[in-house]
Motif scaffolding. Structure first.
Motif, PDB file in Angstrom:
ATOM      1  N   ALA A 304     -39.277   1.218  -9.459  1.00  0.00           N
ATOM      2  CA  ALA A 304     -39.771   2.562  -9.782  1.00  0.00           C
ATOM      3  C   ALA A 304     -39.289   3.024 -11.152  1.00  0.00           C
ATOM      4  CB  ALA A 304     -39.320   3.546  -8.712  1.00  0.00           C
ATOM      5  N   GLU A 305     -38.141   2.535 -11.556  1.00  0.00           N
ATOM      6  CA  GLU A 305     -37.587   2.930 -12.848  1.00  0.00           C
ATOM      7  C   GLU A 305     -38.312   2.268 -14.013  1.00  0.00           C
ATOM      8  OE1 GLU A 305     -33.291   2.793 -15.240  1.00  0.00           O
ATOM      9  OE2 GLU A 305     -33.442   2.090 -13.164  1.00  0.00           O
ATOM     10  N   SER A 306     -38.797   1.036 -13.798  1.00  0.00           N
ATOM     11  CA  SER A 306     -39.345   0.278 -14.926  1.00  0.00           C
ATOM     12  C   SER A 306     -40.853   0.040 -14.872  1.00  0.00           C
ATOM     13  CB  SER A 306     -38.636  -1.079 -15.027  1.00  0.00           C
ATOM     14  OG  SER A 306     -38.766  -1.799 -13.810  1.00  0.00           O
ATOM     15  N   ALA A 307     -41.460   0.101 -13.687  1.00  0.00           N
ATOM     16  CA  ALA A 307     -42.891  -0.180 -13.570  1.00  0.00           C
ATOM     17  C   ALA A 307     -43.724   1.007 -14.049  1.00  0.00           C
ATOM     18  CB  ALA A 307     -43.248  -0.521 -12.127  1.00  0.00           C
ATOM     19  N   THR A 308     -44.900   0.697 -14.549  1.00  0.00           N
ATOM     20  CA  THR A 308     -45.819   1.732 -15.013  1.00  0.00           C
ATOM     21  C   THR A 308     -46.781   2.105 -13.893  1.00  0.00           C
ATOM     22  OG1 THR A 308     -45.724   0.884 -17.275  1.00  0.00           O
ATOM     23  CG2 THR A 308     -47.579   2.319 -16.715  1.00  0.00           C
ATOM     24  N   MET A 309     -46.928   3.395 -13.644  1.00  0.00           N
ATOM     25  CA  MET A 309     -47.871   3.833 -12.618  1.00  0.00           C
ATOM     26  C   MET A 309     -49.304   3.564 -13.068  1.00  0.00           C
ATOM     27  SD  MET A 309     -46.579   7.352 -10.817  1.00  0.00           S
ATOM     28  CE  MET A 309     -45.408   7.274  -9.469  1.00  0.00           C
ATOM     29  N   GLU A 310     -50.119   3.138 -12.109  1.00  0.00           N
ATOM     30  CA  GLU A 310     -51.523   2.839 -12.391  1.00  0.00           C
ATOM     31  C   GLU A 310     -52.309   3.041 -11.097  1.00  0.00           C
ATOM     32  OE1 GLU A 310     -54.342  -0.965 -13.668  1.00  0.00           O
ATOM     33  OE2 GLU A 310     -52.158  -1.109 -13.839  1.00  0.00           O
ATOM     34  N   SER A 311     -52.872   4.218 -10.925  1.00  0.00           N
ATOM     35  CA  SER A 311     -53.595   4.524  -9.690  1.00  0.00           C
ATOM     36  C   SER A 311     -54.755   3.558  -9.494  1.00  0.00           C
ATOM     37  CB  SER A 311     -54.109   5.965  -9.718  1.00  0.00           C
ATOM     38  OG  SER A 311     -53.029   6.873  -9.741  1.00  0.00           O
ATOM     39  N   CYS A 312     -54.846   2.993  -8.288  1.00  0.00           N
ATOM     40  CA  CYS A 312     -55.878   1.990  -8.004  1.00  0.00           C
ATOM     41  C   CYS A 312     -56.472   2.216  -6.613  1.00  0.00           C
ATOM     42  CB  CYS A 312     -55.286   0.576  -8.046  1.00  0.00           C
ATOM     43  SG  CYS A 312     -54.585   0.063  -9.622  1.00  0.00           S
ATOM     44  N   ARG A 313     -57.739   1.834  -6.498  1.00  0.00           N
ATOM     45  CA  ARG A 313     -58.371   1.722  -5.179  1.00  0.00           C
ATOM     46  C   ARG A 313     -58.485   0.235  -4.894  1.00  0.00           C
ATOM     47  NH1 ARG A 313     -63.348   3.257  -4.212  1.00  0.00           N
ATOM     48  NH2 ARG A 313     -62.963   4.147  -2.148  1.00  0.00           N
ATOM     49  N   VAL A 314     -57.883  -0.183  -3.784  1.00  0.00           N
ATOM     50  CA  VAL A 314     -57.743  -1.611  -3.497  1.00  0.00           C
ATOM     51  C   VAL A 314     -58.454  -1.952  -2.195  1.00  0.00           C
ATOM     52  CG1 VAL A 314     -56.108  -3.510  -3.216  1.00  0.00           C
ATOM     53  CG2 VAL A 314     -55.470  -1.515  -4.602  1.00  0.00           C
ATOM     54  N   LYS A 315     -59.294  -2.964  -2.251  1.00  0.00           N
ATOM     55  CA  LYS A 315     -59.995  -3.426  -1.054  1.00  0.00           C
ATOM     56  C   LYS A 315     -59.267  -4.645  -0.492  1.00  0.00           C
ATOM     57  CE  LYS A 315     -64.469  -5.010   0.726  1.00  0.00           C
ATOM     58  NZ  LYS A 315     -65.888  -5.316   0.406  1.00  0.00           N
ATOM     59  N   ILE A 316     -58.964  -4.595   0.802  1.00  0.00           N
ATOM     60  CA  ILE A 316     -58.354  -5.719   1.511  1.00  0.00           C
ATOM     61  C   ILE A 316     -59.444  -6.357   2.362  1.00  0.00           C
ATOM     62  CG2 ILE A 316     -56.468  -6.469   2.987  1.00  0.00           C
ATOM     63  CD1 ILE A 316     -55.536  -4.969   0.498  1.00  0.00           C
ATOM     64  N   PHE A 317     -59.659  -7.646   2.185  1.00  0.00           N
ATOM     65  CA  PHE A 317     -60.758  -8.314   2.872  1.00  0.00           C
ATOM     66  C   PHE A 317     -60.352  -9.725   3.271  1.00  0.00           C
ATOM     67  CE2 PHE A 317     -61.037  -8.917  -1.662  1.00  0.00           C
ATOM     68  CZ  PHE A 317     -61.313 -10.270  -1.821  1.00  0.00           C
ATOM     69  N   SER A 318     -61.203 -10.355   4.056  1.00  0.00           N
ATOM     70  CA  SER A 318     -60.915 -11.694   4.565  1.00  0.00           C
ATOM     71  C   SER A 318     -61.631 -12.757   3.745  1.00  0.00           C
ATOM     72  CB  SER A 318     -61.346 -11.802   6.028  1.00  0.00           C
ATOM     73  OG  SER A 318     -61.100 -13.097   6.534  1.00  0.00           O
ATOM     74  N   THR A 319     -60.970 -13.905   3.580  1.00  0.00           N
ATOM     75  CA  THR A 319     -61.582 -15.075   2.957  1.00  0.00           C
ATOM     76  C   THR A 319     -61.306 -16.279   3.849  1.00  0.00           C
ATOM     77  OG1 THR A 319     -59.652 -15.823   1.685  1.00  0.00           O
ATOM     78  CG2 THR A 319     -61.002 -14.072   0.710  1.00  0.00           C
ATOM     79  N   ASP A 320     -61.890 -17.416   3.495  1.00  0.00           N
ATOM     80  CA  ASP A 320     -61.652 -18.634   4.273  1.00  0.00           C
ATOM     81  C   ASP A 320     -60.190 -19.066   4.214  1.00  0.00           C
ATOM     82  OD1 ASP A 320     -64.302 -18.734   4.956  1.00  0.00           O
ATOM     83  OD2 ASP A 320     -64.857 -20.120   3.337  1.00  0.00           O
TER      84      ASP A 320
END
Length: 330
Positions: A304-320
């Motif tokens: 939290a101290e070093s990472a840059t915030m970057e708001s994202c919408r993330v899709k979790i899906f299935s693959t083979d």
């Protein structure tokens, strides 16, 4: 899907095994204390399942002393979850607990990618105490078990009685702590991130569970309510986790760490639902998922101290090849 759980002898189980597919049995829990430490019997079961019921998901109780490289290799050939009794050894009036053997065997299982959990109890063995129980539970969580079960909560064991070193009040505290663990850790599928969270809060696992049990009482989801974590949807338990974590980070004056922790909870929860329920999800995060899902995030405070915030919408899906994710917006 049909599941079964019954006490069978090895011979009875092996005899019935070839018929499981026709009967539609896809999951089975085999609890036989007689064979839990019998390496040859356990090996025979693994070979038989691989041959006669390769699609069966087997829950198998195995004593920690029986786990070795040969058995682990056989377990890798079948779909299974290993239940390991986590208990001490009675010696005189003392209860001795060998952390070294549990640590080495858990490391072996984690390295080989096998799913395992611990079966725990409190106040049953002579010499047990509230301090000893907390020590076992604190230690157990550090080994990254998939779940921790307490048969006492299901009424499957004789209830403990108070002693000179384990008071009735402490037994009640233990009961509530066990239920909190069952809810937050096991039903909440918290194994990937729990140790990172308690480290960032600078609190022990049992102190965390004690605080969560108080939160459960205040929110009508304690053991004495109608709430049962095994019947709850993971997403509902996740909401409880996030509400409690927000409160804890504020209480510890560490609110700046909450967003990173919440992203870990949401993303890992979505992955677990994809695997367990086949449910796709769209998760909104405050950080890039590539960063949250990297080893870098395991130290939440440093992240939290070093990472840059970057708001994202993330899709979790299935693959083979299993569950995956992609960023679909910001």
């Amino acid at each position: 899907m049909t599941s079964g759980e019954v006490d069978l002898s090895v011979q009875e189980f092996l005899k019935e095994l070839p018929s499981f597919s026709k009967k539609g049995i896809t999951e089975f829990a085999l609890h036989d204390k007689k064979i839990s430490s019998d390496k040859s019997a356990l090996a025979e079961i693994c070979r038989a399942v691989k041959k006669s019921a390769p699609d069966l998901f087997l829950t198998l109780q195995i004593a920690v002393s029986a786990l070795d490289k040969n058995l682990v290799h056989l377990l890798q050939d079948i779909y299974c979850s290993i239940e390991i009794p986590l208990s001490g050894t009675e010696k005189g009036a003392n209860l001795l607990f060998d952390k070294k053997i549990y640590s080495s065997k858990a490391q072996m299982l984690n390295t080989e990618g096998l799913v395992f959990g611990f079966d725990m109890a409190y106040g049953i063995q002579p010499g047990d105490s509230f301090k000893a129980f907390r020590d076992r539970l604190d230690f157990a969580v550090t080994l990254y078990p998939n779940h921790i079960d307490f048969a006492q909560l299901q009424g499957k064991m004789v209830l403990p009685r108070s002693t000179g070193i384990y008071s009735s009040k402490d037994l009640e505290f233990s009961r509530e702590m066990a239920f909190a663990c069952q809810t937050f850790y096991s039903a909440g599928r918290a194994v990937p991130w729990f140790n990172s969270v308690v480290k960032s809060l600078k609190i022990s696992p049992t102190a965390f569970f004690a605080d969560f049990s108080e939160w459960q009482r205040c929110n009508n989801c304690s053991l004495d309510s109608d709430f049962r974590p095994d019947d709850a949807k993971q997403i509902d338990v996740e909401k409880m986790q996030l509400n409690f974590l927000k409160q804890k980070y504020e209480e510890k004056h560490k609110s700046m760490l909450y967003d990173a922790a919440a992203d870990m909870v949401r993303l890992n929860g979505a992955f677990s639902r994809m695997v367990a329920e086949g449910e796709e999800s769209i998760v909104e995060t405050r950080y890039n998922p590539d960063d949250i899902l990297s080893p870098y995030s395991m130290d939440i405070a440093r992240f939290a101290e070093s990472a840059t915030m970057e708001s994202c919408r993330v899709k979790i899906f299935s693959t083979d090849e299993g569950p995956d994710y992609e960023i679909i917006g910001s």
